[in-house]
Design an enzyme around this catalytic site. Structure first.
Site, short mmCIF file in Angstrom:
data_model
loop_
_atom_site.label_atom_id
_atom_site.label_comp_id
_atom_site.label_asym_id
_atom_site.label_seq_id
_atom_site.Cartn_x
_atom_site.Cartn_y
_atom_site.Cartn_z
N CYS A 177 0.83 -1.19 0.00
CA CYS A 177 0.00 0.00 0.00
C CYS A 177 0.87 1.25 0.00
O CYS A 177 2.09 1.19 0.03
CB CYS A 177 -0.90 0.01 1.23
SG CYS A 177 -1.87 -1.49 1.42
N ARG A 189 -4.77 1.29 -1.15
CA ARG A 189 -4.65 -0.15 -0.89
C ARG A 189 -4.42 -0.98 -2.14
O ARG A 189 -5.10 -0.81 -3.14
CB ARG A 189 -5.92 -0.65 -0.19
CG ARG A 189 -5.77 -2.12 0.26
CD ARG A 189 -7.01 -2.66 0.91
NE ARG A 189 -6.71 -4.00 1.47
CZ ARG A 189 -7.60 -4.94 1.66
NH1 ARG A 189 -8.86 -4.72 1.34
NH2 ARG A 189 -7.25 -6.11 2.15
N ILE A 220 -4.05 -7.79 -0.95
CA ILE A 220 -3.24 -9.01 -1.00
C ILE A 220 -3.85 -10.08 -0.10
O ILE A 220 -3.97 -11.24 -0.48
CB ILE A 220 -1.79 -8.73 -0.55
CG1 ILE A 220 -1.15 -7.65 -1.45
CG2 ILE A 220 -0.97 -10.01 -0.55
CD1 ILE A 220 -0.95 -8.06 -2.89
N ASN A 264 1.52 -0.06 5.52
CA ASN A 264 2.08 -0.50 4.24
C ASN A 264 2.98 -1.69 4.52
O ASN A 264 3.97 -1.55 5.23
CB ASN A 264 2.88 0.65 3.61
CG ASN A 264 3.73 0.19 2.44
OD1 ASN A 264 3.37 -0.72 1.72
ND2 ASN A 264 4.88 0.83 2.25
N GLU A 289 3.40 -6.27 4.96
CA GLU A 289 2.80 -7.55 5.30
C GLU A 289 3.40 -8.05 6.61
O GLU A 289 4.61 -7.95 6.82
CB GLU A 289 3.07 -8.62 4.22
CG GLU A 289 2.54 -8.28 2.84
CD GLU A 289 1.03 -8.31 2.72
OE1 GLU A 289 0.37 -8.82 3.66
OE2 GLU A 289 0.51 -7.83 1.71
N ASP A 296 -3.99 -8.83 8.35
CA ASP A 296 -2.91 -8.60 9.31
C ASP A 296 -2.94 -7.21 9.94
O ASP A 296 -2.35 -7.00 11.01
CB ASP A 296 -1.55 -8.85 8.65
CG ASP A 296 -1.36 -8.09 7.35
OD1 ASP A 296 -2.32 -7.47 6.86
OD2 ASP A 296 -0.24 -8.13 6.80
N ILE A 353 13.52 -11.99 -17.44
CA ILE A 353 13.73 -11.22 -18.65
C ILE A 353 15.14 -11.48 -19.14
O ILE A 353 16.06 -11.78 -18.37
CB ILE A 353 13.50 -9.71 -18.48
CG1 ILE A 353 14.50 -9.10 -17.49
CG2 ILE A 353 12.08 -9.40 -18.09
CD1 ILE A 353 14.63 -7.61 -17.64
#
Length: 632
Positions: free
Chosen positions: A2, A50, A53, A75, A77, A100, A291
């Protein structure tokens, strides 16, 4: 993942305009396109963007605790939130959501600032306690998530996940800090102890602030540090078993998500290890993204493909042109502050590819810092051994004089490019490692600066805080001190900033399982021989992963993302290289010497020297300064 923003009146309680904090958060919409919210009360305003997740339908922010006492914008996890939640439920706490964020609110109510040591995750959050009328600002242990702060006129503190969030506030002053230019020209980024604008700060990694109305802003308080002062007991095989356990824990804890999840896969040791452990823990194929480049010498897709086939991943790859210079303006806008790590361009490309398939991607960031995987760390260990045999009174004159007369032979084979090594050996271990890490040494910067910057810089040198960090580190050896500085200075300032900004620019959450704090703390206790053996860095990790990965992946030379900036400045960007000497932002300000910049560009374009890195620094600085000017 976030974006957060807010305003706190610390001098006198004044109303906060909801539209103002909303504008600050809207400048961060790329960090959170799935929802937004604003909350204000006398003296405080919080706003949130937000990216959903976990608990997709619930957990809107700003979020209130169930008793209405506290409000949070968050912001990041928290990977152990379910275990924490279970513990808090036993103590009578009730939860209305499945995410959370609410766990942090309950943890604050139970433990206050001590709640931070119980959080396993990446985070930056602002929590306002209406009962105590305190604002609690906190940042995770290693600085995965950023938080910018700025004091405003009228006794207010503004904060946001990125500088652009602060710039959306009309009270923000945009005056460049000349010391930040000195820092940037040394390191290629503005370290966390400073910001490009005067009056702006970054909350340091592993720190918090507790603010109250009617009181001055206190200095940040450190709540976590890593120590290299102890050594782990046991055999190599004991350590290998423990390391594997910690790596598995780090990976599996970061695989919790209610959205598609995958991994970056370069084909190097770190990302391959993460994919191997993800595949071991997953019942379905891991989604992997790589990549490559259309230049064979810098393309690693064959290695990534080998790992993808070995672990039967759902693999996606894209070949991009090595000529990505058309993205320079975009990169400057993404980072706000000047940022000269050219690998940001390919990192953005792999984030774009990953976002087409997943919302969360696991990366291999952190292993080089923790386990001594950089070549400069191997060299530093050898140099420290040499320093131990020769006293400084001898080293200074002998190696210093040799170093100054030795030619800077960029074209020569690496063993013949001894100038930097000789100069390093003439200095202390701290100064020598600073020289190894920096892009431009003090004497090289001095030549480029104009009178104004020389005057405004005064006696300050960018190396001073870095060397102080090394000297005061909780460490036993020179290698310990170098790794400590890498974890505290280089990692948050360069590596994690690059990953955060490029992933968030495309609304992708990046997670770093090899930065699990228990893994970092264990790595810091390893004997040196289990970090470096002969010329092999990251030895224990490579040894541990031999049961998963082929030898040619584990022991091939480290490559990383390569961007051919030297060729660009002799080709399509040659005009831009030469135009730097006429830049009003750089030369007209008096910060840089016109003749020195012209000589720097001409020597590179004509092939007399490889000045690509300082030219890239100057180009990115010029573009960033334009973006930060009041007229932008």
């Amino acid at each position: 993942m976030c974006g957060i923003a807010g305003i706190f009146h610390y001098e006198t309680v004044k109303p906060v305009d909801p539209k103002r904090v909303e504008r600050m958060a809207d400048a961060l919409a790329h960090r959170g396109p799935d929802g937004s919210g604003v909350w204000t009360a006398p003296g405080i305003g919080l706003a949130h963007r937000r990216l959903s997740i976990i608990d997709l339908a619930g957990s809107p922010q700003p979020m209130h605790s169930d008793d209405g006492r506290a409000v949070i914008v968050f912001n990041g996890e928290i990977y152990n939130y379910r275990r924490l939640r279970h513990e808090l439920e036993k103590d009578g706490f009730a939860f209305r959501t499945d995410g959370d964020t609410e766990t942090i609110l309950a943890a604050w109510r139970k433990w206050g600032p001590d709640c931070l040591s119980r959080l396993d995750g990446m985070f930056a959050f602002a929590l306002y306690d209406l009962e105590t009328r305190q604002l609690f600002l906190a940042r995770d242990r290693l600085g995965v998530k950023p938080l910018y702060l700025a004091r405003l006129e009228g006794g207010a503190l503004a904060f946001a996940s990125e500088l652009k969030g602060l710039l959306a506030n009309p009270l923000m002053r945009r005056k460049i800090d000349p010391l930040a230019i000195e820092d940037y020209m040394a390191w290629g980024y503005v370290p966390d102890h400073r910001a490009i604008l005067q009056g702006v700060e970054k909350l340091p990694a592993g720190h918090f602030m507790l603010l109250e109305h009617g009181r001055e802003i206190p200095p940040p308080k450190q709540w976590w540090d890593v120590s290299f002062a102890e050594r782990e007991n046991g055999t190599s095989e004991d350590h290998s078993a423990k390391l594997l356990h910690l790596m598995r824990e780090g990976v599996t804890s970061r695989m919790v998500a209610d959205v598609p999840l995958g991994a970056f896969l370069s084909g190097g040791v770190d990302s391959s290890s993460v994919v191997a452990l993800m595949a071991e823990a997953s019942a379905k194929p891991v989604t992997s993204c790589s990549i490559g480049f259309d230049v064979a010498s810098v393309d690693e897709t064959s290695h990534a493909r080998k790992i993808a086939e070995l672990f039967a991943t759902d693999h996606h790859e894209r070949i991009v042109s090595a000529d990505q210079f058309d993205e320079i303006d975009r990169i400057a806008a993404i980072f706000d502050e000047p940022f000269a790590d050219a690998s940001a361009l390919p990192t953005l490309r792999v984030c774009e590819l990953a976002r087409e398939h997943v919302t969360v991607a696991l990366s291999g960031d952190g292993a080089d810092e923790a386990f001594a995987g950089y070549r400069r760390q191997v060299f530093h260990r050898r140099e420290e051994q040499a320093r131990s045999f020769l006293p400084a009174a001898l080293r200074g004159p002998i190696f210093g004089n040799l170093g100054y007369i030795w030619p800077k032979a960029d074209w020569a084979p690496r063993p013949l490019r001894a100038k930097a090594t000789l100069l390093s050996l003439s200095e202390s271990g701290e100064a020598g490692y600073a020289r190894a890490l920096s892009i431009l040494a003090p004497e090289q910067r001095q030549v480029l600066y104009g009178d104004t910057l020389l005057r405004e810089r005064g006696d300050y040198r960018a190396e001073q805080p870095f060397e102080k960090l090394m000297r005061e580190s909780p460490a036993r050896s020179g290698l310990d001190r170098a790794q400590y500085a890498d974890l505290k200075f280089w990692l948050p300032g360069d590596i994690l900033t690059k990953t955060d900004r490029t992933s968030m620019a495309v609304s992708l959450e990046a997670r770093e399982p090899l930065l699990d704090h228990r893994l970092i703390e264990f790595a810091a206790r390893l004997p040196e021989r289990q970090r470096i053996r002969r010329t092999t860095g990251k030895w224990l990790m490579k040894h541990t992963m031999e049961r998963y990965l082929p030898e040619d992946i584990l022991y091939r030379p480290k490559q990383g993302f390569v961007t051919p900036i030297a060729q660009w400045f002799r080709g399509p960007l040659a005009d831009q290289a030469r135009s730097i000497a006429g830049s009003e932002m750089l030369v007209g300000s008096g910060w840089f010497d016109r003749k020195a910049l012209a000589r720097l560009a001409d020597d590179h374009v004509t092939g007399r020297a490889d000045n690509s890195r300082p030219l890239w620094q100057l180009l990115m600085l010029e573009k960033s300064l334009r973006n930060l000017s009041p007229a932008s």
